[in-house]
Write a protein that holds these residues in place. Structure first.
Motif, PDB file in Angstrom:
ATOM      1  N   UNK A  38     -55.701   2.377  52.649  1.00 51.01           N
ATOM      2  CA  UNK A  38     -56.487   2.457  51.418  1.00 51.01           C
ATOM      3  C   UNK A  38     -55.749   3.214  50.314  1.00 51.01           C
ATOM      4  N   UNK A  39     -55.372   4.463  50.599  1.00 50.64           N
ATOM      5  CA  UNK A  39     -54.792   5.311  49.559  1.00 50.64           C
ATOM      6  C   UNK A  39     -53.404   4.837  49.105  1.00 50.64           C
ATOM      7  N   UNK A  40     -52.545   4.462  50.061  1.00 51.44           N
ATOM      8  CA  UNK A  40     -51.196   4.020  49.701  1.00 51.44           C
ATOM      9  C   UNK A  40     -51.236   2.766  48.820  1.00 51.44           C
ATOM     10  N   UNK A  41     -51.985   1.710  49.199  1.00 50.10           N
ATOM     11  CA  UNK A  41     -52.043   0.529  48.320  1.00 50.10           C
ATOM     12  C   UNK A  41     -52.648   0.841  46.933  1.00 50.10           C
ATOM     13  N   UNK A  42     -53.637   1.730  46.893  1.00 47.75           N
ATOM     14  CA  UNK A  42     -54.242   2.091  45.601  1.00 47.75           C
ATOM     15  C   UNK A  42     -53.221   2.744  44.678  1.00 47.75           C
ATOM     16  N   UNK A  43     -52.424   3.654  45.214  1.00 49.96           N
ATOM     17  CA  UNK A  43     -51.455   4.352  44.375  1.00 49.96           C
ATOM     18  C   UNK A  43     -50.315   3.407  43.961  1.00 49.96           C
ATOM     19  N   UNK A  44     -49.969   2.466  44.817  1.00 46.91           N
ATOM     20  CA  UNK A  44     -48.938   1.474  44.443  1.00 46.91           C
ATOM     21  C   UNK A  44     -49.438   0.627  43.284  1.00 46.91           C
ATOM     22  N   UNK A  45     -50.713   0.227  43.346  1.00 46.03           N
ATOM     23  CA  UNK A  45     -51.300  -0.533  42.231  1.00 46.03           C
ATOM     24  C   UNK A  45     -51.350   0.301  40.954  1.00 46.03           C
ATOM     25  N   UNK A  46     -51.692   1.577  41.065  1.00 46.88           N
ATOM     26  CA  UNK A  46     -51.749   2.457  39.896  1.00 46.88           C
ATOM     27  C   UNK A  46     -50.373   2.602  39.261  1.00 46.88           C
ATOM     28  N   UNK A  76     -47.945   0.354  39.431  1.00 50.10           N
ATOM     29  CA  UNK A  76     -47.643  -0.951  38.817  1.00 50.10           C
ATOM     30  C   UNK A  76     -48.360  -1.087  37.475  1.00 50.10           C
ATOM     31  N   UNK A  77     -49.623  -0.668  37.408  1.00 49.82           N
ATOM     32  CA  UNK A  77     -50.365  -0.744  36.150  1.00 49.82           C
ATOM     33  C   UNK A  77     -49.754   0.171  35.099  1.00 49.82           C
ATOM     34  N   UNK A  78     -49.352   1.366  35.495  1.00 52.37           N
ATOM     35  CA  UNK A  78     -48.742   2.302  34.552  1.00 52.37           C
ATOM     36  C   UNK A  78     -47.403   1.773  34.046  1.00 52.37           C
ATOM     37  N   UNK A  79     -46.636   1.128  34.920  1.00 56.43           N
ATOM     38  CA  UNK A  79     -45.349   0.544  34.506  1.00 56.43           C
ATOM     39  C   UNK A  79     -45.566  -0.573  33.493  1.00 56.43           C
ATOM     40  N   UNK A  80     -46.655  -1.315  33.671  1.00 53.15           N
ATOM     41  CA  UNK A  80     -46.942  -2.433  32.770  1.00 53.15           C
ATOM     42  C   UNK A  80     -47.256  -1.960  31.355  1.00 53.15           C
ATOM     43  N   UNK A  81     -47.613  -0.695  31.213  1.00 56.69           N
ATOM     44  CA  UNK A  81     -47.947  -0.156  29.898  1.00 56.69           C
ATOM     45  C   UNK A  81     -46.722   0.164  29.058  1.00 56.69           C
ATOM     46  N   UNK A  86     -47.197   8.771  40.450  1.00 62.32           N
ATOM     47  CA  UNK A  86     -46.002   9.093  41.249  1.00 62.32           C
ATOM     48  C   UNK A  86     -46.204  10.390  42.038  1.00 62.32           C
ATOM     49  N   UNK A  87     -46.871  11.372  41.420  1.00 70.46           N
ATOM     50  CA  UNK A  87     -47.179  12.618  42.131  1.00 70.46           C
ATOM     51  C   UNK A  87     -48.104  12.350  43.308  1.00 70.46           C
ATOM     52  N   UNK A  88     -49.117  11.544  43.060  1.00 73.73           N
ATOM     53  CA  UNK A  88     -50.076  11.197  44.119  1.00 73.73           C
ATOM     54  C   UNK A  88     -49.364  10.441  45.248  1.00 73.73           C
ATOM     55  N   UNK A  89     -48.455   9.541  44.869  1.00 67.36           N
ATOM     56  CA  UNK A  89     -47.703   8.794  45.876  1.00 67.36           C
ATOM     57  C   UNK A  89     -46.854   9.743  46.731  1.00 67.36           C
ATOM     58  N   UNK A  90     -46.225  10.715  46.110  1.00 69.66           N
ATOM     59  CA  UNK A  90     -45.404  11.669  46.855  1.00 69.66           C
ATOM     60  C   UNK A  90     -46.269  12.468  47.834  1.00 69.66           C
TER      61      UNK A  90
END
Length: 158
Positions: free
Chosen positions: A24-32, A34-39, A52-56
């Protein structure tokens, strides 16, 4: 690497947390991310930095849990036969000799300790004082206010 004692219940809690982090958490942060990169511009993108902090954090916690579970010595208290002796995973009923108050604690691993649930860490002063003792023994526990004495009323393997 040394083994880490865990009760069967504590190991299940760690496995559940690991499963949640991975599914749950890992896929959510990967999507976040990706969305931030798209900005666009990542140098001034607070959402990207936060993701990125959350992913770490998530990846670090996954590695920590994997390590602990692989080194775990899982102990089922219902299968213990310690002949009435206080050991890891046992539940101990105590009476405070000063005020007559009765308490019950289960001795557990550091990760599963929770005083609200009457689960004390194997490394806590009270657990260290109790280990190896029997019902009827009196133990002294160093507390901030001084030494407190408890009588062991019963040792349970539940």
């Amino acid at each position: 690497m040394s083994t880490i004692p865990l009760t069967k219940f504590g190991a299940e809690l760690l496995k559940q947390e690991l499963h949640k982090l991975k599914t749950k958490d890992r896929p959510e942060v990967i999507n976040a991310i990706a969305e931030a990169r798209a900005q666009g511009d990542l140098s001034e993108n607070a959402e990207y930095d936060a993701a990125k902090e959350r992913q770490a954090f998530i990846e670090g916690r996954i590695a920590e849990l994997d390590s602990k579970l692989s080194a775990a010595q899982i102990i089922d208290p219902t299968e213990l036969d310690a002949e009435g002796r206080v050991v890891f995973a046992s539940t101990v009923q105590l009476e405070d000799l000063e005020n007559g108050q009765k308490v019950q604690y289960q001795i557990v691993g550091e990760d599963e300790a929770d005083l609200k649930l009457n689960k004390v860490s194997i490394t806590s002063p009270i657990a260290r004082a109790l280990i190896g003792k029997y019902a009827g023994d009196v133990v002294g526990v160093q507390a901030p206010a001084g030494v407190r004495e408890y009588e062991i009323l019963e040792v349970l393997y539940i």
